[in-house]
Write a protein that holds these residues in place. Structure first.
Motif, PDB file in Angstrom:
ATOM      1  N   LEU A 179      94.642  32.328 -30.174  1.00 33.05           N
ATOM      2  CA  LEU A 179      94.715  31.585 -28.918  1.00 33.05           C
ATOM      3  C   LEU A 179      93.720  32.075 -27.872  1.00 33.05           C
ATOM      4  N   GLU A 180      93.437  33.370 -27.859  1.00 28.92           N
ATOM      5  CA  GLU A 180      92.529  33.925 -26.856  1.00 28.92           C
ATOM      6  C   GLU A 180      91.122  34.146 -27.396  1.00 28.92           C
ATOM      7  N   GLY A 181      90.944  33.951 -28.696  1.00 38.87           N
ATOM      8  CA  GLY A 181      89.626  34.112 -29.301  1.00 38.87           C
ATOM      9  C   GLY A 181      88.761  32.884 -29.082  1.00 38.87           C
ATOM     10  N   ILE A 182      87.469  33.097 -29.201  1.00 40.45           N
ATOM     11  CA  ILE A 182      86.493  32.013 -29.044  1.00 40.45           C
ATOM     12  C   ILE A 182      86.056  31.569 -30.436  1.00 40.45           C
TER      13      ILE A 182
ATOM     14  N   ARG B 258      87.473  33.048 -35.389  1.00 36.51           N
ATOM     15  CA  ARG B 258      87.424  33.256 -33.945  1.00 36.51           C
ATOM     16  C   ARG B 258      86.966  34.669 -33.633  1.00 36.51           C
ATOM     17  N   ARG B 259      86.317  34.804 -32.472  1.00 34.66           N
ATOM     18  CA  ARG B 259      85.871  36.116 -31.993  1.00 34.66           C
ATOM     19  C   ARG B 259      86.736  36.504 -30.803  1.00 34.66           C
TER      20      ARG B 259
ATOM     21  N   LEU C 281      86.143  41.446 -32.331  1.00 34.15           N
ATOM     22  CA  LEU C 281      86.633  41.257 -33.689  1.00 34.15           C
ATOM     23  C   LEU C 281      86.327  39.828 -34.116  1.00 34.15           C
ATOM     24  N   ASP C 282      85.773  39.650 -35.295  1.00 28.06           N
ATOM     25  CA  ASP C 282      85.674  38.327 -35.899  1.00 28.06           C
ATOM     26  C   ASP C 282      86.851  38.222 -36.849  1.00 28.06           C
ATOM     27  N   VAL C 283      87.624  37.162 -36.668  1.00 27.53           N
ATOM     28  CA  VAL C 283      88.873  37.009 -37.413  1.00 27.53           C
ATOM     29  C   VAL C 283      88.881  35.650 -38.095  1.00 27.53           C
TER      30      VAL C 283
END
Length: 84
Positions: free
Chosen positions: A72-75, A25-26, A15-17
């Motif tokens: 927090l967990e996205g890149i 973030r991805r 997911l791109d958010v």
């Protein structure tokens, strides 16, 4: 709590958010597919039903993820640099 502006589902179960602070973030959903709550998302058609709930992302099968988890967990996604 973070607020989500928009989401985009990718064919690789990421997911791109975009968040209210401008950060994008991805988040990779694949590690969650083994848990019962997210198992249905193995079907890409169901995965693509993701919708923005403002402070969470939810799917038609009632699975959801909080904006904080996605952040927090996205890149971080770096925007493509346009050549002049």
């Amino acid at each position: 709590m973070r607020r989500i502006n928009w989401i985009h589902t990718n064919d690789d179960w990421t997911l791109d958010v975009s968040f209210a602070d401008g950060e994008v973030r991805r988040y990779d959903v694949r590690p969650l597919l083994q848990s019962e709550a997210f198992k249905d998302l193995e079907d890409v058609a169901i995965f693509k039903t993701a919708r923005n709930g403002g402070y969470f992302v939810a799917w038609d099968n009632d699975a959801d993820l909080s904006a904080d988890t996605l952040y927090l967990e996205g890149i971080p996604v770096t925007p493509a640099i346009e050549s002049s």
